[in-house]
Design a protein around this motif. Structure first.
Motif, PDB file in Angstrom:
ATOM      1  N   TRP A   1       0.918  -1.441   0.017  1.00 23.15           N
ATOM      2  CA  TRP A   1      -0.005  -0.119  -0.121  1.00 23.15           C
ATOM      3  C   TRP A   1       0.920   1.110  -0.176  1.00 23.15           C
ATOM      4  CZ3 TRP A   1      -0.482   4.294   3.293  1.00 23.15           C
ATOM      5  CH2 TRP A   1      -1.589   4.877   3.060  1.00 23.15           C
ATOM      6  N   LYS A   2       0.661   2.303  -0.715  1.00 18.25           N
ATOM      7  CA  LYS A   2       1.174   3.550  -0.816  1.00 18.25           C
ATOM      8  C   LYS A   2       0.465   4.706  -0.507  1.00 18.25           C
ATOM      9  CE  LYS A   2       4.833   1.296  -2.395  1.00 18.25           C
ATOM     10  NZ  LYS A   2       6.162   1.164  -1.399  1.00 18.25           N
TER      11      LYS A   2
ATOM     12  N   LYS B   1      -7.290   4.975   4.258  1.00 17.78           N
ATOM     13  CA  LYS B   1      -6.543   4.561   5.501  1.00 17.78           C
ATOM     14  C   LYS B   1      -5.681   3.237   4.832  1.00 17.78           C
ATOM     15  CE  LYS B   1      -9.340   5.639   9.333  1.00 17.78           C
ATOM     16  NZ  LYS B   1     -10.461   6.513   8.588  1.00 17.78           N
ATOM     17  N   SER B   2      -4.403   3.000   5.376  1.00 18.44           N
ATOM     18  CA  SER B   2      -3.661   1.794   5.142  1.00 18.44           C
ATOM     19  C   SER B   2      -4.283   0.489   5.568  1.00 18.44           C
ATOM     20  CB  SER B   2      -2.260   2.095   5.545  1.00 18.44           C
ATOM     21  OG  SER B   2      -2.233   2.127   7.002  1.00 18.44           O
ATOM     22  N   PRO B   3      -3.892  -0.603   4.990  1.00 20.29           N
ATOM     23  CA  PRO B   3      -4.441  -1.846   5.633  1.00 20.29           C
ATOM     24  C   PRO B   3      -3.906  -2.053   7.221  1.00 20.29           C
ATOM     25  CG  PRO B   3      -3.383  -2.267   3.675  1.00 20.29           C
ATOM     26  CD  PRO B   3      -3.238  -0.874   3.981  1.00 20.29           C
TER      27      PRO B   3
ATOM     28  N   LYS C   1      -8.731  -4.652   2.037  1.00 19.79           N
ATOM     29  CA  LYS C   1      -8.130  -4.900   0.601  1.00 19.79           C
ATOM     30  C   LYS C   1      -6.717  -5.267   0.731  1.00 19.79           C
ATOM     31  CE  LYS C   1      -7.317  -2.838  -4.001  1.00 19.79           C
ATOM     32  NZ  LYS C   1      -7.692  -1.661  -4.957  1.00 19.79           N
ATOM     33  N   ASN C   2      -6.286  -6.152  -0.049  1.00 22.71           N
ATOM     34  CA  ASN C   2      -4.874  -6.699  -0.318  1.00 22.71           C
ATOM     35  C   ASN C   2      -4.526  -6.102  -1.507  1.00 22.71           C
ATOM     36  OD1 ASN C   2      -2.554  -8.063  -0.437  1.00 22.71           O
ATOM     37  ND2 ASN C   2      -3.382 -10.183  -0.499  1.00 22.71           N
ATOM     38  N   TYR C   3      -3.222  -5.399  -1.315  1.00 18.78           N
ATOM     39  CA  TYR C   3      -2.607  -4.567  -2.510  1.00 18.78           C
ATOM     40  C   TYR C   3      -1.474  -5.246  -3.102  1.00 18.78           C
ATOM     41  CZ  TYR C   3      -5.142  -0.436  -0.974  1.00 18.78           C
ATOM     42  OH  TYR C   3      -6.175   0.340  -0.676  1.00 18.78           O
TER      43      TYR C   3
END
Length: 246
Positions: A75-76, A82-84, A201-203
């Motif tokens: 994640w960027k 929001k980040s995971p 969500k899996n990035y």
């Protein structure tokens, strides 16, 4: 799920029975255990966090529960939102579970495969368990995962093996436990729906392009044409007739 909702939460009877059987059959938890839960943002590990907290409130034993997310950095900030790690932290905060985020060890570009990335993450998790003096590592793997792993190893590694419900590491200093070993994915999704737990969500760019995803599709075709196959395949792993193997 807030703590007030958690206090009134009841596991579905069938799921509660399956978890209890797995816990009992493999003596997964004991009084005084220090349990490290590897969370990924998927519903499996998030529901396991809920279940382990739920069992802690009702079990006749006491154990310490800590969760960790190993961040691969997929994640960027430009991805938005929001980040995971931040989203997972909200769920675990609601459950009042101690939570840490650890940056994943870097891999060389040629090592960025699903298998090596997963192995690197597991190795790091094992080291964290020893550094933090945790004697159990809990994973959210379920019955479908065990069957998929069996097929993965037969098709790509040339051996008959899978993940086991309880596994000893480092001469018994640490154990892996999988309380959902008797659960199907659909059971976990039912709990997630009841508890309003959503998948983060899996990035990872390879998420839908893996051998496991291919095996999952093959098994789905088998189950659709032979509904009883899943139960039989799972039972077969406990009924190995070595005299009839070359």
């Amino acid at each position: 799920m807030t703590l007030s909702l958690f206090n009134n939460f009841l596991l579905p009877q069938q799921s509660n029975r399956k978890i209890g059987m797995a816990m009992h059959d493999y003596a997964m938890l004991e009084d005084g255990d220090r349990v490290l839960l590897g969370v990924s943002g998927g519903v499996d590990s998030s529901v396991l966090a809920l279940v382990l907290k739920h069992w802690l409130a009702k079990a006749p034993i006491k154990y310490e529960l800590k969760a960790v997310f190993i961040d691969n950095g997929f994640w960027k900030p430009e991805s938005g939102g929001k980040s995971p790690a931040e989203k997972i932290a909200i769920t675990l905060s609601d459950l009042d579970i101690d939570f840490s985020v650890v940056k994943a060890r870097e891999l060389n570009e040629e090592e960025l495969t699903c298998f090596l990335c997963a192995r690197n993450r597991r190795s790091q998790l094992f080291d964290l368990a020893r550094d933090w003096k945790m004697n159990k590592i809990a994973f959210g793997h379920h019955q479908d995962d065990l069957i998929e792993t069996l097929f993965l190893n037969m098709m790509y590694s040339g051996n008959i093996s899978t993940m086991v419900p309880k596994q000893s590491l480092f001469n018994g200093d640490v154990y892996i436990i999988r309380p959902f070993a008797y659960m199907e994915k659909k059971n976990i999704l039912e709990i997630a729906n009841l508890a309003k737990i959503e998948r983060v969500k899996n990035y990872c760019p390879l998420e839908k392009d893996t051998r496991r995803e291919l095996v999952r599709k093959i098994l789905a075709d088998i189950y659709s044409s032979e509904p009883g196959a899943k139960k039989s395949l799972f039972q077969s792993m406990k009924n190995i007739r070595e005299d009839y193997l070359p």
